[in-house]
Scaffold this motif. Structure first.
Motif, PDB file in Angstrom:
ATOM      1  N   VAL A  98       6.938   2.297   8.401  1.00 49.30           N
ATOM      2  CA  VAL A  98       6.460   2.260   7.020  1.00 49.30           C
ATOM      3  C   VAL A  98       5.035   1.728   6.962  1.00 49.30           C
ATOM      4  CG1 VAL A  98       6.812   1.165   4.765  1.00 49.30           C
ATOM      5  CG2 VAL A  98       8.776   2.104   6.012  1.00 49.30           C
ATOM      6  N   ALA A  99       4.760   0.659   7.693  1.00 52.61           N
ATOM      7  CA  ALA A  99       3.410   0.078   7.703  1.00 52.61           C
ATOM      8  C   ALA A  99       2.397   1.067   8.274  1.00 52.61           C
ATOM      9  CB  ALA A  99       3.406  -1.218   8.511  1.00 52.61           C
ATOM     10  N   PHE A 101       2.555   4.395   8.281  1.00 55.72           N
ATOM     11  CA  PHE A 101       2.350   5.465   7.303  1.00 55.72           C
ATOM     12  C   PHE A 101       1.449   4.981   6.165  1.00 55.72           C
ATOM     13  CE2 PHE A 101       3.324   8.248   3.772  1.00 55.72           C
ATOM     14  CZ  PHE A 101       3.459   9.485   4.365  1.00 55.72           C
ATOM     15  N   ASN A 102       1.765   3.835   5.601  1.00 67.06           N
ATOM     16  CA  ASN A 102       1.000   3.323   4.468  1.00 67.06           C
ATOM     17  C   ASN A 102      -0.443   3.013   4.835  1.00 67.06           C
ATOM     18  OD1 ASN A 102       3.179   3.566   2.739  1.00 67.06           O
ATOM     19  ND2 ASN A 102       3.867   1.481   3.091  1.00 67.06           N
ATOM     20  N   LYS A 103      -0.665   2.435   6.018  1.00 68.90           N
ATOM     21  CA  LYS A 103      -2.031   2.124   6.449  1.00 68.90           C
ATOM     22  C   LYS A 103      -2.844   3.410   6.622  1.00 68.90           C
ATOM     23  CE  LYS A 103      -4.699  -0.491   9.795  1.00 68.90           C
ATOM     24  NZ  LYS A 103      -4.710  -1.399  10.923  1.00 68.90           N
ATOM     25  N   ILE A 105      -2.428   6.278   5.034  1.00 69.36           N
ATOM     26  CA  ILE A 105      -2.744   6.830   3.710  1.00 69.36           C
ATOM     27  C   ILE A 105      -3.853   6.007   3.058  1.00 69.36           C
ATOM     28  CG2 ILE A 105      -1.828   7.373   1.418  1.00 69.36           C
ATOM     29  CD1 ILE A 105      -0.830   9.148   3.878  1.00 69.36           C
ATOM     30  N   GLU A 106      -3.767   4.700   3.149  1.00 64.10           N
ATOM     31  CA  GLU A 106      -4.813   3.830   2.602  1.00 64.10           C
ATOM     32  C   GLU A 106      -6.157   4.087   3.284  1.00 64.10           C
ATOM     33  OE1 GLU A 106      -3.343  -0.147   3.101  1.00 64.10           O
ATOM     34  OE2 GLU A 106      -1.651   0.207   1.743  1.00 64.10           O
ATOM     35  N   ALA A 111      -1.206  12.501   2.646  1.00 61.94           N
ATOM     36  CA  ALA A 111       0.243  12.680   2.766  1.00 61.94           C
ATOM     37  C   ALA A 111       0.595  14.127   2.434  1.00 61.94           C
ATOM     38  CB  ALA A 111       0.987  11.729   1.837  1.00 61.94           C
ATOM     39  N   PRO A 114       5.620  12.795   1.275  1.00 66.27           N
ATOM     40  CA  PRO A 114       5.720  11.344   1.094  1.00 66.27           C
ATOM     41  C   PRO A 114       6.837  10.753   1.945  1.00 66.27           C
ATOM     42  CG  PRO A 114       5.721  12.481  -1.028  1.00 66.27           C
ATOM     43  CD  PRO A 114       5.820  13.523   0.032  1.00 66.27           C
ATOM     44  N   LEU A 115       6.652   9.516   2.343  1.00 71.90           N
ATOM     45  CA  LEU A 115       7.648   8.828   3.147  1.00 71.90           C
ATOM     46  C   LEU A 115       8.875   8.542   2.290  1.00 71.90           C
ATOM     47  CD1 LEU A 115       7.936   7.695   6.006  1.00 71.90           C
ATOM     48  CD2 LEU A 115       7.032   5.529   5.157  1.00 71.90           C
TER      49      LEU A 115
END
Length: 140
Positions: A98-99, A101-103, A105-106, A111, A114-115
């Motif tokens: 999760v971290a 994927f989110n990093k 995208i940031e 994406a 989406p996760l």
């Protein structure tokens, strides 16, 4: 024996810097055009100092290789996919996925899925990086 994903980029230095900053790449090793092995090569084999002959890096503990295209020619990496699979019941691995994927995208990755939960996976997501590579998260 194992398989390692090998990417070609128009500018590997740019990709390596992006991967380090936004995908958490570590243990980056690079053989560049500024290496002394190129000092005595015939003129036709000389490359710029920032040319990457070969590099390796790790993301989430997995090793990847890359190099520049000759003469830094454009390359289309669409279709290049790197997949990270993990055990959904392992909370530490799930948190890392999760971290990651989110990093990404940031950091500017897009994406494409989406996760989240899908019919085939409890946690699945996909994104494209600026270099055309698709990265996928998939729980087992």
């Amino acid at each position: 024996m194992k398989s390692i994903q090998y990417f070609n980029f128009q500018n590997s230095l740019s990709a390596l810097n992006f991967y380090e900053k936004h995908l958490g790449a570590k243990n980056i090793q690079r053989l560049g055009g500024d290496d002394e092995m190129f000092d005595h090569m015939p003129k036709e084999y000389q490359v710029d100092d920032d040319f990457t002959m070969h590099a390796s890096f790790e993301i989430l503990g997995e090793t990847f290789y890359c190099s520049d295209t000759m003469d830094n020619k454009k390359i289309d990496n669409s279709g290049a996919i790197a997949v990270f699979t993990f055990d959904y019941t392992n909370e530490a691995d799930k948190d890392k996925a999760v971290a990651f994927f989110n990093k990404a995208i940031e950091g500017g990755c897009k994406a494409t899925m989406p996760l989240g939960k899908t019919e085939w996976s409890k946690l699945y997501g996909m994104f494209n990086d600026p270099f055309g590579v698709t990265w996928m998260i998939n729980s087992e």
